[in-house]
Design a protein around this motif. Structure first.
Motif, PDB file in Angstrom:
ATOM      1  N   VAL A 190      -6.531  41.091  92.191  1.00 35.96           N
ATOM      2  CA  VAL A 190      -7.813  40.465  91.876  1.00 35.96           C
ATOM      3  C   VAL A 190      -7.745  39.925  90.447  1.00 35.96           C
ATOM      4  CG1 VAL A 190     -10.293  40.796  91.598  1.00 35.96           C
ATOM      5  CG2 VAL A 190      -9.069  42.006  93.430  1.00 35.96           C
ATOM      6  N   ILE A 191      -8.036  38.632  90.294  1.00 34.01           N
ATOM      7  CA  ILE A 191      -8.008  37.985  88.979  1.00 34.01           C
ATOM      8  C   ILE A 191      -9.430  37.587  88.606  1.00 34.01           C
ATOM      9  CG2 ILE A 191      -7.080  36.080  87.610  1.00 34.01           C
ATOM     10  CD1 ILE A 191      -4.778  35.920  89.657  1.00 34.01           C
ATOM     11  N   ILE A 192      -9.903  38.091  87.475  1.00 32.11           N
ATOM     12  CA  ILE A 192     -11.238  37.759  86.985  1.00 32.11           C
ATOM     13  C   ILE A 192     -11.081  36.795  85.814  1.00 32.11           C
ATOM     14  CG2 ILE A 192     -13.351  38.658  85.938  1.00 32.11           C
ATOM     15  CD1 ILE A 192     -12.803  41.290  87.421  1.00 32.11           C
ATOM     16  N   SER A 193     -11.733  35.655  85.887  1.00 37.08           N
ATOM     17  CA  SER A 193     -11.580  34.634  84.850  1.00 37.08           C
ATOM     18  C   SER A 193     -12.928  34.173  84.327  1.00 37.08           C
ATOM     19  CB  SER A 193     -10.793  33.425  85.385  1.00 37.08           C
ATOM     20  OG  SER A 193     -11.449  32.856  86.494  1.00 37.08           O
ATOM     21  N   GLY A 194     -12.965  33.891  83.008  1.00 33.63           N
ATOM     22  CA  GLY A 194     -14.172  33.389  82.381  1.00 33.63           C
ATOM     23  C   GLY A 194     -14.053  31.909  82.059  1.00 33.63           C
ATOM     24  N   HIS A 195     -15.168  31.168  82.156  1.00 37.15           N
ATOM     25  CA  HIS A 195     -15.188  29.726  81.905  1.00 37.15           C
ATOM     26  C   HIS A 195     -16.439  29.375  81.103  1.00 37.15           C
ATOM     27  CE1 HIS A 195     -12.029  28.980  85.022  1.00 37.15           C
ATOM     28  NE2 HIS A 195     -12.571  30.075  85.541  1.00 37.15           N
ATOM     29  N   THR A 196     -16.334  28.345  80.271  1.00 41.89           N
ATOM     30  CA  THR A 196     -17.476  27.888  79.474  1.00 41.89           C
ATOM     31  C   THR A 196     -17.625  26.376  79.620  1.00 41.89           C
ATOM     32  OG1 THR A 196     -16.212  27.404  77.455  1.00 41.89           O
ATOM     33  CG2 THR A 196     -16.937  29.685  77.779  1.00 41.89           C
ATOM     34  N   ASP A 197     -18.695  25.848  79.014  1.00 41.86           N
ATOM     35  CA  ASP A 197     -18.814  24.395  78.918  1.00 41.86           C
ATOM     36  C   ASP A 197     -18.081  23.928  77.656  1.00 41.86           C
ATOM     37  OD1 ASP A 197     -20.450  24.974  76.741  1.00 41.86           O
ATOM     38  OD2 ASP A 197     -22.291  24.784  77.908  1.00 41.86           O
ATOM     39  N   ILE A 207     -25.929  45.078  85.082  1.00 44.95           N
ATOM     40  CA  ILE A 207     -24.838  46.053  85.257  1.00 44.95           C
ATOM     41  C   ILE A 207     -24.808  46.568  86.695  1.00 44.95           C
ATOM     42  CG2 ILE A 207     -24.043  48.354  84.616  1.00 44.95           C
ATOM     43  CD1 ILE A 207     -24.868  47.769  81.757  1.00 44.95           C
ATOM     44  N   GLN A 208     -25.973  46.800  87.281  1.00 40.29           N
ATOM     45  CA  GLN A 208     -26.018  47.276  88.662  1.00 40.29           C
ATOM     46  C   GLN A 208     -25.424  46.246  89.614  1.00 40.29           C
ATOM     47  OE1 GLN A 208     -26.606  50.218  89.846  1.00 40.29           O
ATOM     48  NE2 GLN A 208     -26.321  49.551  91.977  1.00 40.29           N
ATOM     49  N   LEU A 209     -25.699  44.966  89.369  1.00 39.89           N
ATOM     50  CA  LEU A 209     -25.112  43.907  90.192  1.00 39.89           C
ATOM     51  C   LEU A 209     -23.589  43.929  90.093  1.00 39.89           C
ATOM     52  CD1 LEU A 209     -25.233  41.347  91.922  1.00 39.89           C
ATOM     53  CD2 LEU A 209     -25.553  40.026  89.809  1.00 39.89           C
ATOM     54  N   ALA A 210     -23.065  44.126  88.871  1.00 39.79           N
ATOM     55  CA  ALA A 210     -21.614  44.194  88.689  1.00 39.79           C
ATOM     56  C   ALA A 210     -21.025  45.355  89.482  1.00 39.79           C
ATOM     57  CB  ALA A 210     -21.282  44.326  87.210  1.00 39.79           C
ATOM     58  N   ARG A 212     -15.643  37.653  78.068  1.00 39.22           N
ATOM     59  CA  ARG A 212     -16.565  37.787  79.202  1.00 39.22           C
ATOM     60  C   ARG A 212     -15.829  38.332  80.424  1.00 39.22           C
ATOM     61  NH1 ARG A 212     -20.744  32.558  79.129  1.00 39.22           N
ATOM     62  NH2 ARG A 212     -22.121  33.432  77.509  1.00 39.22           N
ATOM     63  N   ALA A 213     -14.638  37.813  80.684  1.00 41.61           N
ATOM     64  CA  ALA A 213     -13.846  38.290  81.817  1.00 41.61           C
ATOM     65  C   ALA A 213     -13.457  39.755  81.639  1.00 41.61           C
ATOM     66  CB  ALA A 213     -12.600  37.427  81.987  1.00 41.61           C
ATOM     67  N   VAL A 214     -13.040  40.115  80.435  1.00 41.89           N
ATOM     68  CA  VAL A 214     -12.605  41.491  80.170  1.00 41.89           C
ATOM     69  C   VAL A 214     -13.777  42.458  80.277  1.00 41.89           C
ATOM     70  CG1 VAL A 214     -11.719  43.039  78.372  1.00 41.89           C
ATOM     71  CG2 VAL A 214     -10.633  40.823  78.761  1.00 41.89           C
ATOM     72  N   ASN A 215     -14.922  42.112  79.698  1.00 47.80           N
ATOM     73  CA  ASN A 215     -16.073  43.018  79.728  1.00 47.80           C
ATOM     74  C   ASN A 215     -16.614  43.203  81.142  1.00 47.80           C
ATOM     75  OD1 ASN A 215     -15.906  43.381  76.974  1.00 47.80           O
ATOM     76  ND2 ASN A 215     -17.453  41.830  76.490  1.00 47.80           N
ATOM     77  N   PHE A 216     -16.644  42.120  81.913  1.00 51.39           N
ATOM     78  CA  PHE A 216     -17.098  42.244  83.303  1.00 51.39           C
ATOM     79  C   PHE A 216     -16.117  43.110  84.090  1.00 51.39           C
ATOM     80  CE2 PHE A 216     -16.899  40.586  87.695  1.00 51.39           C
ATOM     81  CZ  PHE A 216     -18.156  40.974  88.117  1.00 51.39           C
ATOM     82  N   MET A 217     -14.811  42.896  83.889  1.00 48.58           N
ATOM     83  CA  MET A 217     -13.810  43.689  84.603  1.00 48.58           C
ATOM     84  C   MET A 217     -13.915  45.162  84.238  1.00 48.58           C
ATOM     85  SD  MET A 217      -9.659  43.164  84.713  1.00 48.58           S
ATOM     86  CE  MET A 217      -9.451  43.695  83.006  1.00 48.58           C
ATOM     87  N   SER A 260     -22.942  35.103  74.289  1.00 48.83           N
ATOM     88  CA  SER A 260     -22.610  36.528  74.277  1.00 48.83           C
ATOM     89  C   SER A 260     -21.608  36.854  75.378  1.00 48.83           C
ATOM     90  CB  SER A 260     -23.863  37.376  74.474  1.00 48.83           C
ATOM     91  OG  SER A 260     -23.527  38.739  74.625  1.00 48.83           O
ATOM     92  N   ALA A 261     -20.770  37.865  75.126  1.00 45.71           N
ATOM     93  CA  ALA A 261     -19.815  38.320  76.129  1.00 45.71           C
ATOM     94  C   ALA A 261     -20.171  39.698  76.660  1.00 45.71           C
ATOM     95  CB  ALA A 261     -18.404  38.337  75.540  1.00 45.71           C
ATOM     96  N   GLU A 262     -21.304  40.240  76.248  1.00 43.56           N
ATOM     97  CA  GLU A 262     -21.737  41.551  76.705  1.00 43.56           C
ATOM     98  C   GLU A 262     -22.571  41.393  77.976  1.00 43.56           C
ATOM     99  OE1 GLU A 262     -20.664  44.288  75.264  1.00 43.56           O
ATOM    100  OE2 GLU A 262     -19.593  43.066  73.757  1.00 43.56           O
ATOM    101  N   VAL A 263     -22.208  42.152  79.021  1.00 45.60           N
ATOM    102  CA  VAL A 263     -22.963  42.102  80.271  1.00 45.60           C
ATOM    103  C   VAL A 263     -24.369  42.647  80.024  1.00 45.60           C
ATOM    104  CG1 VAL A 263     -23.074  42.907  82.660  1.00 45.60           C
ATOM    105  CG2 VAL A 263     -20.861  42.358  81.627  1.00 45.60           C
ATOM    106  N   ARG A 264     -25.384  41.893  80.439  1.00 42.45           N
ATOM    107  CA  ARG A 264     -26.762  42.304  80.236  1.00 42.45           C
ATOM    108  C   ARG A 264     -27.064  43.594  80.996  1.00 42.45           C
ATOM    109  NH1 ARG A 264     -29.338  36.437  81.531  1.00 42.45           N
ATOM    110  NH2 ARG A 264     -28.671  37.184  83.586  1.00 42.45           N
TER     111      ARG A 264
END
Length: 263
Positions: free
Chosen positions: A182-189, A164-167, A208-213, A156-160
């Motif tokens: 500031v560059i936000i990047s997402g990584h997977t296995d 959200i409070q941690l973000a 994931r990077a876009v939704n977190f940002m 999933s790419a939706e922040v739990r």
């Protein structure tokens, strides 16, 4: 009687022509001692002055005793002459000055990044998040890594909702004056994704990077123009994908706070 008078007269009128070569010898000896004294700490400047002095003396100019001191002043400068600076020397001096200014700016920049890292580390310690967030200061900037056990469910790419409070708390740490990129990047296995929403790990990492940002930028003190998002999929692993532990490390979100001065 006449012979004695003649001999006495000859002694009274002795030839004094020997005084001329004698005075020349004294002059040459004086010149030799001046040369030896000057050559005891010889350099190009002294040598040129001495050369000019003796050249004028032997070509009918002023004598050694009347010539201006052959030894330059203690400051090493020739009286009445200004140092000649060539264009090449001036260019070298300007280049050296720019290098020094850049090194000083880089040092100051690194000190500021270190201060930001200290602030983030204090937050991590106080919030007991050492197993979820890590920081490292690299040549690319200050890197904050958010682990796989934070923010997202598998696939999933939706922040739990519980994260959200941690973000938002992380967003508060990104307030800087003056601001930085500031560059936000997402990584997977490297395990292929199996759902209908995302066709590849690359797409999942980008979202994931876009939704977190998007959640981070809800913080009013942050200006969106300083932020960007990237997705690297499985192509920048930090551990091997052949073990569950390695794959967990590769599934991450990174926040890179960049330097103001290029390396």
């Amino acid at each position: 009687m006449s012979r004695r008078k003649k001999k006495k007269r000859d002694e009274e009128h002795m030839d004094e022509s020997w005084l001329v070569p004698y005075s020349d010898i004294l002059t040459l000896l004086l010149a030799l001692f001046v040369i030896l004294f000057a050559m005891s700490s010889v350099d190009a400047q002294k040598f040129n002055i001495l050369s000019k002095a003796f050249n004028e003396m032997f070509t009918g100019g002023t004598g050694v005793l009347n010539f201006e001191s052959a030894v330059p002043p203690s400051n090493g400068k020739v009286p009445g002459k200004k140092p000649i600076i060539t264009q090449s020397q001036q260019a070298d001096a300007e280049a050296a000055k720019k290098i020094q200014e850049k090194e000083e700016a880089m040092k100051k920049d690194q000190e500021e990044l270190y201060a930001i890292q200290t602030k983030v580390n204090n937050y991590i310690q106080n919030a007991n998040l050492t197993d979820k967030l890590q920081t490292s200061l690299t040549s690319e900037g200050l890197l904050v890594t958010i682990g796989d056990n934070v923010l997202f469910d598998s696939g999933s790419a939706e922040v739990r909702s519980q994260d959200i409070q941690l973000a938002r708390e992380i967003a508060a740490l990104l307030v800087m004056d003056p601001p930085r990129n500031v560059i936000i990047s997402g990584h997977t296995d490297n395990v292929p994704i199996r759902n209908s929403k995302y066709t590849s790990n690359w797409e999942l990492s980008v979202m994931r990077a876009v939704n977190f940002m998007s959640i981070v930028l809800q913080y009013n003190s942050l200006d969106p123009k300083w932020f960007s998002a990237k997705g690297f999929g499985e192509y920048q692993p930090i551990a091997g994908n052949d073990t569950p532990e390695g794959r967990a490390k590769n599934r991450r979100v990174e926040i890179l706070i960049t330097p103001r001065v290029e390396q």
